[in-house]
Design a protein around this motif. Sequence first.
Motif, short mmCIF file in Angstrom:
data_model
loop_
_atom_site.label_atom_id
_atom_site.label_comp_id
_atom_site.label_asym_id
_atom_site.label_seq_id
_atom_site.Cartn_x
_atom_site.Cartn_y
_atom_site.Cartn_z
N VAL A 209 92.22 81.87 -28.03
CA VAL A 209 93.38 82.76 -27.97
C VAL A 209 94.63 81.89 -27.92
CG1 VAL A 209 94.60 84.52 -26.63
CG2 VAL A 209 92.09 84.58 -26.80
N PRO A 210 95.54 82.01 -28.88
CA PRO A 210 96.78 81.22 -28.84
C PRO A 210 97.72 81.73 -27.75
CG PRO A 210 96.79 82.67 -30.75
CD PRO A 210 95.44 82.82 -30.11
N VAL A 211 98.29 80.78 -27.00
CA VAL A 211 99.21 81.10 -25.91
C VAL A 211 100.52 80.37 -26.20
CG1 VAL A 211 99.68 80.88 -23.44
CG2 VAL A 211 97.36 81.42 -24.24
N PHE A 212 101.57 81.11 -26.51
CA PHE A 212 102.87 80.51 -26.79
C PHE A 212 103.69 80.49 -25.51
CE2 PHE A 212 101.52 81.28 -31.05
CZ PHE A 212 102.22 80.39 -31.85
N LEU A 213 104.18 79.31 -25.16
CA LEU A 213 105.00 79.12 -23.98
C LEU A 213 106.45 78.99 -24.41
CD1 LEU A 213 102.63 76.58 -22.20
CD2 LEU A 213 102.91 79.01 -21.67
N LEU A 214 107.23 80.05 -24.21
CA LEU A 214 108.60 80.12 -24.68
C LEU A 214 109.56 80.28 -23.52
CD1 LEU A 214 108.24 82.68 -27.64
CD2 LEU A 214 108.06 80.19 -27.75
N GLY A 215 110.67 79.53 -23.57
CA GLY A 215 111.75 79.76 -22.64
C GLY A 215 112.53 81.00 -23.04
N PRO A 216 113.46 81.45 -22.20
CA PRO A 216 114.20 82.68 -22.51
C PRO A 216 114.95 82.63 -23.84
CG PRO A 216 114.50 82.06 -20.21
CD PRO A 216 113.78 80.92 -20.87
#
Length: 325
Positions: A209-216
């Motif tokens: 499962v791809p997990v994207f870690l994005l800032g605001p």
Amino acid sequence: MPASPCNSILVYVGLDAVGDGLIKLPFIRALRAAFPKARITWMSGKGPTVFEDLLAPLVTGLIDEILPFTRIGERPLELVGRRPLPGRSFDLIIDTQRRGLTTLVLKRIRHGRFISATAGFLFSDGKPADTTRPPAMIGQLMQLVEAAAGRTVTETSPLPRDPAIEAEAERLLPAGPRYVGLAPGAGGRWKCWPLERYIALAAGLKDTVPVFLLGPAEAEDWAATIRAALPQALLPLQDAAKLTPMLTIALGRRLAAAVANDSGTGHMLGAADIPLVSLFGPTAAHKFAPHTRRAAILRAQDFGGEAMEAIPLDAVEKALLPLLL
């Protein structure tokens, strides 16, 4: 060899911004592992330190006292008259900077042993086996730990874990699926591998499962694009009650592996001690690569360019797949 016992340690830094603090975490963990019973005081002389506020939860139990922005080590007049930190003494002082004036001022603080790389360890009571200056900041700091401990320090103390934050990370990434982290952002877009390649990389991964870690700011620009292209992808930081470095690290520990640009998130994933592919273009990988036990570093220069676009998709795939085994 270090004095025995070593009950008190003073570590001097100029200042710590967020990036500096994240890079220094492996040094702090190694120092605590080398001196598990010592009281460690962290002193910044020329500016504030994020270990006093934003990153304070990450060093609970690793650093015992913070002396922020003391202005010690700035002026030649500090070489005469009253000693810095009057009434204090330390079994060991570690000077992490290399300016001669500051080093001489710090040596006036009462101490048993003094460790400094200034002028090739000229003023130091101990040296590492190899005094060649490493290009990376963390390598230079690890030399100081070796000089202080009298041996190479390979072990590290664990980062503290907050039960509430661990529970939030588990809520956002429940046990069961195999997660792969993708951190496409950075402090400047010129440090970012193209988002469409991150999406293509995620689309090609099987049984994960791809997990994207994005800032605001990144979420505002990219979240809709990612969700449209990859309905199965998770964006946990956008569903979190509060964004903190500790949460990002806790999420990182739930990933099988990750891919990140040269960024703060990349260093947080390194602090999570997970397999990591680090992508570099205009910035120097040999200076700024995250410190983690299993890593693959890809540089644009290795593919004939300077910009991040020079790194091909298949090269990142080839680097990531062995880390997932």
